[in-house]
Scaffold this motif. Structure first.
Motif: not given
Length: 287
Positions: A25, A29, A104, A113, A116, A123
């Protein structure tokens, strides 16, 4: 007429593929952020500004390389190209940072986001890494073009190539410093609003408003205040680190013997911005 319900099999199946986890992930990103920085996967209009800025800096590097191939001397070296292109770097960061985080916020996808296996730190890491990479490429690729000219026009063979490489690597390090400072500042400011225009304006205003402060402080009668004036602006802060590490004197910014203080402030500035950015997204994740 029967009131009994009917179950229809419409073909839904459980996912039985690999579970890639947080690392995948984070990587997705990062790649998405780097692509967004240069407008990939978006409309042609979105590509105009980032590629326009990149094209201008590349053109300057090509002209510089052409002058060296003809005269044997640079118009400016690997460090000076970063300094001369500083305004373009600021505007690039001001446009790209809101694309990475403000969209976002405005779209309200952060709860998705964080539902998850993705933490706020993941992030932030992905977004910072994407913008740092984009800013470094913006400066590093033109420097590499300059290196190729210097290497292939060298009259001393491999010795000249190694000498040129020894000049390029510190220049790349200087570009990384620019990228780290302005990525951390820009993302922190952009993280507080979902409106990209406000975020971009805030970033540019913050940076440009600090420049006159340096000029005012440098006029004070105190010699110490004069040497520390450059700490008031990110641009002069980075310039001061260059002067310190390269032992260069510049009448426009006199840092005296206080170069280490410039280095310490740069590290602290980057660290504080990243910690505040992390705190900001931990708060968002907890909502």
């Amino acid at each position: 007429m029967s009131e009994a319900g009917v179950i229809h099999d419409i073909g839904y199946q459980r996912y039985e593929g690999p579970r890639l986890g947080r690392g995948a992930v984070l990587g997705a990103l990062y790649v998405h952020g780097l692509r967004a920085a240069f407008g990939f996967g978006r409309s042609a209009k979105s590509k105009i500004f980032p590629w326009g800025v990149a094209g201008i800096i590349l053109l300057v590097a090509v002209i510089n390389a052409g002058v060296r191939s003809q005269t044997g001397t640079w118009l400016f070296d690997y460090f000076q190209i970063d300094n001369n292109m500083s305004l373009l770097v600021i505007f690039f960061a001001a446009i790209v940072a809101p694309e990475l985080v403000s969209r976002d916020l405005r779209a309200g996808v952060l709860p998705l986001y964080f539902s998850r296996p993705l933490r706020a730190a993941d992030y932030v890491t992905a977004k910072v890494a994407a913008l740092v990479t984009a800013l470094w490429l913006l400066l590093g690729v033109p420097q590499f073009i300059m290196f190729l000219t210097g290497a292939f026009t060298s009259k001393t063979g491999m010795k000249g190539v190694w000498h040129e490489l020894g000049l390029l690597i510190p220049g790349w390090g200087y570009s990384l410093l620019w990228a780290l400072v302005f990525a951390s500042i820009s993302l922190l400011i952009a993280s507080f609003t979902g409106k990209r225009a406000f975020a971009a304006g805030g970033i540019v205003a913050f940076v440009l408003m600090t420049v006159p402060v340096v000029g005012v402080l440098s006029l004070l009668p105190s010699q110490t205040a004069h040497h520390l004036a450059g700490l008031a602006s990110p641009i002069s802060l980075i310039n001061g680190i260059e002067f310190w590490l390269r032992d260069v004197q510049d009448p426009g910014l006199d840092i005296g013997d206080l170069g280490p203080i410039y280095g310490i402030e740069a590290v602290c500035l980057i660290a504080v911005c990243l910690l505040l950015l992390l705190a900001r997204y931990r708060k968002v994740a907890s909502l």
